[in-house]
Design a protein around this motif. Structure first.
Motif, PDB file in Angstrom:
ATOM      1  N   LYS A   1      -0.975   1.404  -5.128  1.00 55.32           N
ATOM      2  CA  LYS A   1      -1.716   0.537  -4.205  1.00 55.32           C
ATOM      3  C   LYS A   1      -2.478   1.372  -3.164  1.00 55.32           C
ATOM      4  N   PRO A   2      -3.477   2.135  -3.591  1.00 53.90           N
ATOM      5  CA  PRO A   2      -4.248   2.938  -2.641  1.00 53.90           C
ATOM      6  C   PRO A   2      -5.363   2.141  -1.976  1.00 53.90           C
ATOM      7  N   VAL A   3      -5.859   2.668  -0.866  1.00 50.62           N
ATOM      8  CA  VAL A   3      -7.098   2.174  -0.248  1.00 50.62           C
ATOM      9  C   VAL A   3      -8.009   3.380  -0.046  1.00 50.62           C
ATOM     10  N   TYR A   4      -9.321   3.101   0.107  1.00 48.27           N
ATOM     11  CA  TYR A   4     -10.267   4.179   0.366  1.00 48.27           C
ATOM     12  C   TYR A   4     -10.912   3.961   1.723  1.00 48.27           C
ATOM     13  N   VAL A   5     -10.984   5.025   2.526  1.00 50.53           N
ATOM     14  CA  VAL A   5     -11.594   4.965   3.852  1.00 50.53           C
ATOM     15  C   VAL A   5     -12.888   5.772   3.824  1.00 50.53           C
ATOM     16  N   GLY A   6     -14.010   5.116   4.123  1.00 48.87           N
ATOM     17  CA  GLY A   6     -15.301   5.801   4.119  1.00 48.87           C
ATOM     18  C   GLY A   6     -16.305   5.105   5.012  1.00 48.87           C
ATOM     19  N   ASP A   7     -17.520   5.642   5.066  1.00 46.74           N
ATOM     20  CA  ASP A   7     -18.487   5.140   6.048  1.00 46.74           C
ATOM     21  C   ASP A   7     -19.841   4.751   5.475  1.00 46.74           C
ATOM     22  N   THR A   8     -20.029   4.833   4.164  1.00 46.15           N
ATOM     23  CA  THR A   8     -21.350   4.553   3.585  1.00 46.15           C
ATOM     24  C   THR A   8     -21.285   3.488   2.496  1.00 46.15           C
ATOM     25  N   GLU A   9     -22.463   2.994   2.142  1.00 46.27           N
ATOM     26  CA  GLU A   9     -22.577   2.030   1.051  1.00 46.27           C
ATOM     27  C   GLU A   9     -22.060   2.642  -0.253  1.00 46.27           C
ATOM     28  N   GLY A  10     -22.308   3.942  -0.425  1.00 48.02           N
ATOM     29  CA  GLY A  10     -21.799   4.634  -1.605  1.00 48.02           C
ATOM     30  C   GLY A  10     -20.283   4.630  -1.666  1.00 48.02           C
ATOM     31  N   ASP A  11     -19.651   4.716  -0.498  1.00 45.47           N
ATOM     32  CA  ASP A  11     -18.180   4.654  -0.447  1.00 45.47           C
ATOM     33  C   ASP A  11     -17.675   3.276  -0.855  1.00 45.47           C
ATOM     34  N   LEU A  12     -18.386   2.252  -0.414  1.00 45.74           N
ATOM     35  CA  LEU A  12     -18.030   0.884  -0.806  1.00 45.74           C
ATOM     36  C   LEU A  12     -18.144   0.720  -2.320  1.00 45.74           C
ATOM     37  N   LYS A  13     -19.253   1.203  -2.885  1.00 44.02           N
ATOM     38  CA  LYS A  13     -19.470   1.082  -4.334  1.00 44.02           C
ATOM     39  C   LYS A  13     -18.398   1.845  -5.115  1.00 44.02           C
TER      40      LYS A  13
ATOM     41  N   MET B   1       0.833  -1.198   0.000  1.00 46.22           N
ATOM     42  CA  MET B   1       0.000   0.000   0.000  1.00 46.22           C
ATOM     43  C   MET B   1       0.868   1.249   0.000  1.00 46.22           C
ATOM     44  N   ASP B   2       0.529   2.192  -0.884  1.00 49.90           N
ATOM     45  CA  ASP B   2       1.336   3.410  -0.953  1.00 49.90           C
ATOM     46  C   ASP B   2       0.554   4.669  -0.601  1.00 49.90           C
ATOM     47  N   SER B   3      -0.777   4.542  -0.443  1.00 54.51           N
ATOM     48  CA  SER B   3      -1.573   5.752  -0.249  1.00 54.51           C
ATOM     49  C   SER B   3      -2.931   5.444   0.365  1.00 54.51           C
ATOM     50  N   ILE B   4      -3.509   6.479   0.995  1.00 53.69           N
ATOM     51  CA  ILE B   4      -4.838   6.366   1.612  1.00 53.69           C
ATOM     52  C   ILE B   4      -5.682   7.530   1.126  1.00 53.69           C
ATOM     53  N   ILE B   5      -6.841   7.211   0.559  1.00 49.64           N
ATOM     54  CA  ILE B   5      -7.798   8.227   0.112  1.00 49.64           C
ATOM     55  C   ILE B   5      -8.965   8.225   1.086  1.00 49.64           C
ATOM     56  N   PHE B   6      -9.275   9.399   1.635  1.00 51.22           N
ATOM     57  CA  PHE B   6     -10.310   9.515   2.664  1.00 51.22           C
ATOM     58  C   PHE B   6     -11.588  10.147   2.126  1.00 51.22           C
ATOM     59  N   ASP B   7     -12.708   9.628   2.572  1.00 47.01           N
ATOM     60  CA  ASP B   7     -13.976  10.343   2.542  1.00 47.01           C
ATOM     61  C   ASP B   7     -13.861  11.452   3.590  1.00 47.01           C
ATOM     62  N   LEU B   8     -14.818  12.392   3.614  1.00 45.76           N
ATOM     63  CA  LEU B   8     -14.737  13.475   4.600  1.00 45.76           C
ATOM     64  C   LEU B   8     -15.816  13.343   5.678  1.00 45.76           C
ATOM     65  N   ASP B   9     -17.079  13.508   5.306  1.00 39.27           N
ATOM     66  CA  ASP B   9     -18.172  13.432   6.295  1.00 39.27           C
ATOM     67  C   ASP B   9     -18.320  12.014   6.835  1.00 39.27           C
ATOM     68  N   GLY B  10     -18.338  11.888   8.152  1.00 36.15           N
ATOM     69  CA  GLY B  10     -18.480  10.574   8.761  1.00 36.15           C
ATOM     70  C   GLY B  10     -17.194   9.783   8.810  1.00 36.15           C
ATOM     71  N   THR B  11     -16.105  10.389   8.314  1.00 35.20           N
ATOM     72  CA  THR B  11     -14.808   9.717   8.306  1.00 35.20           C
ATOM     73  C   THR B  11     -13.755  10.566   9.011  1.00 35.20           C
ATOM     74  N   LEU B  12     -13.608  11.819   8.581  1.00 36.27           N
ATOM     75  CA  LEU B  12     -12.665  12.743   9.221  1.00 36.27           C
ATOM     76  C   LEU B  12     -13.360  13.692  10.185  1.00 36.27           C
ATOM     77  N   TRP B  13     -14.607  14.077   9.861  1.00 36.89           N
ATOM     78  CA  TRP B  13     -15.324  15.013  10.731  1.00 36.89           C
ATOM     79  C   TRP B  13     -16.825  14.809  10.641  1.00 36.89           C
ATOM     80  N   ASP B  14     -17.547  15.457  11.562  1.00 40.77           N
ATOM     81  CA  ASP B  14     -19.003  15.540  11.557  1.00 40.77           C
ATOM     82  C   ASP B  14     -19.346  17.031  11.518  1.00 40.77           C
ATOM     83  N   SER B  15     -19.877  17.474  10.391  1.00 37.10           N
ATOM     84  CA  SER B  15     -20.170  18.905  10.209  1.00 37.10           C
ATOM     85  C   SER B  15     -21.647  19.236  10.385  1.00 37.10           C
ATOM     86  N   ILE B  16     -22.447  18.256  10.782  1.00 39.21           N
ATOM     87  CA  ILE B  16     -23.903  18.401  10.755  1.00 39.21           C
ATOM     88  C   ILE B  16     -24.416  19.575  11.579  1.00 39.21           C
ATOM     89  N   ASP B  17     -23.928  19.758  12.794  1.00 36.59           N
ATOM     90  CA  ASP B  17     -24.454  20.831  13.651  1.00 36.59           C
ATOM     91  C   ASP B  17     -24.254  22.205  13.020  1.00 36.59           C
TER      92      ASP B  17
END
Length: 206
Positions: free
Chosen positions: A158-170, A1-17
């Motif tokens: 060799k990246p991976v993706y980090v996320g929290d939703t079904e859409g991220d999986l897809k 693995m050489d890299s990590i790609i992140f989702d933002l909402d629900g992964t790095l922060w919660d901006s809802i409020d």
């Protein structure tokens, strides 16, 4: 693995409020065509969706052109508020990013409007840990396509993706890379390559 790609909402922060205040105070209450305020549950329900889908789900009674104008206004004030007030970072995010950035190339791909990731950077001062980012507001592409764009643009092998939703999986499947499920986020995902219960679990996975 050489890299990590992140989702933002629900992964790095919660901006809802912050987003709730921005939308309701600056847009919803000022528009007589909208009969009720947006709730926290409403926002959780749209996490991971693109702009058009969000508009259809939140404002189904509005004509399409009106819906687009309302959502554009919401997005504009949202970025302004987030740039000035920020969101809620998950625990130990910066410490983990510091450690990961010493071993891997880090990126963000989020289903958001142009200016949203920049607002995250502006308030929380985390831009220095990420080499590149992308979103459909800038490219008009799907999340999976934007992940592939980041991979190609940065010559990742060799990246991976980090996320929290079904859409991220897809999106990960579309890009043909491993998916790390952030279980603490907003979504429910039953298929993944790795799972983390909290953000700093990434240090144990990688």
């Amino acid at each position: 693995m050489d890299s990590i790609i992140f989702d933002l909402d629900g992964t790095l922060w919660d901006s809802i409020d912050t987003v709730l205040i921005a939308w309701n105070e600056e847009v919803i209450k000022q528009n007589k065509q909208i009969k009720k305020e947006i709730t926290k549950e409403d926002l959780i329900g749209i996490m991971g969706l693109q702009s058009k889908e969000i508009g259809q789900k939140l404002f189904p009674d509005l004509e399409e052109d009106v819906r687009e104008k309302v959502l554009n206004h919401c997005n504009e004030v949202e970025c302004q508020y987030l740039s000035e007030q920020g969101g809620s970072l998950y625990e130990n995010v910066e410490d983990v990013l510091i450690a990961l950035s010493q071993k891997y190339k880090l990126f963000i791909v989020s289903n958001c409007q142009n200016g949203y990731i920049e607002a995250f950077y502006n308030y929380h001062k985390l831009e220095k840990y990420f080499l590149d980012y992308e979103n459909p507001g800038r490219t008009g592409l799907s999340k999976g396509e934007n992940i592939k764009l980041i991979i190609e643009r940065n010559n990742l092998s060799k990246p991976v993706y980090v996320g929290d939703t079904e859409g991220d999986l897809k999106a990960s499947k579309y890009a043909k890379i491993p998916f790390v499920y952030a279980k603490y986020g907003f979504g429910q995902v039953n298929e993944y390559d790795y799972v983390i219960e909290k953000f700093d679990d990434l240090l144990n996975v990688f």
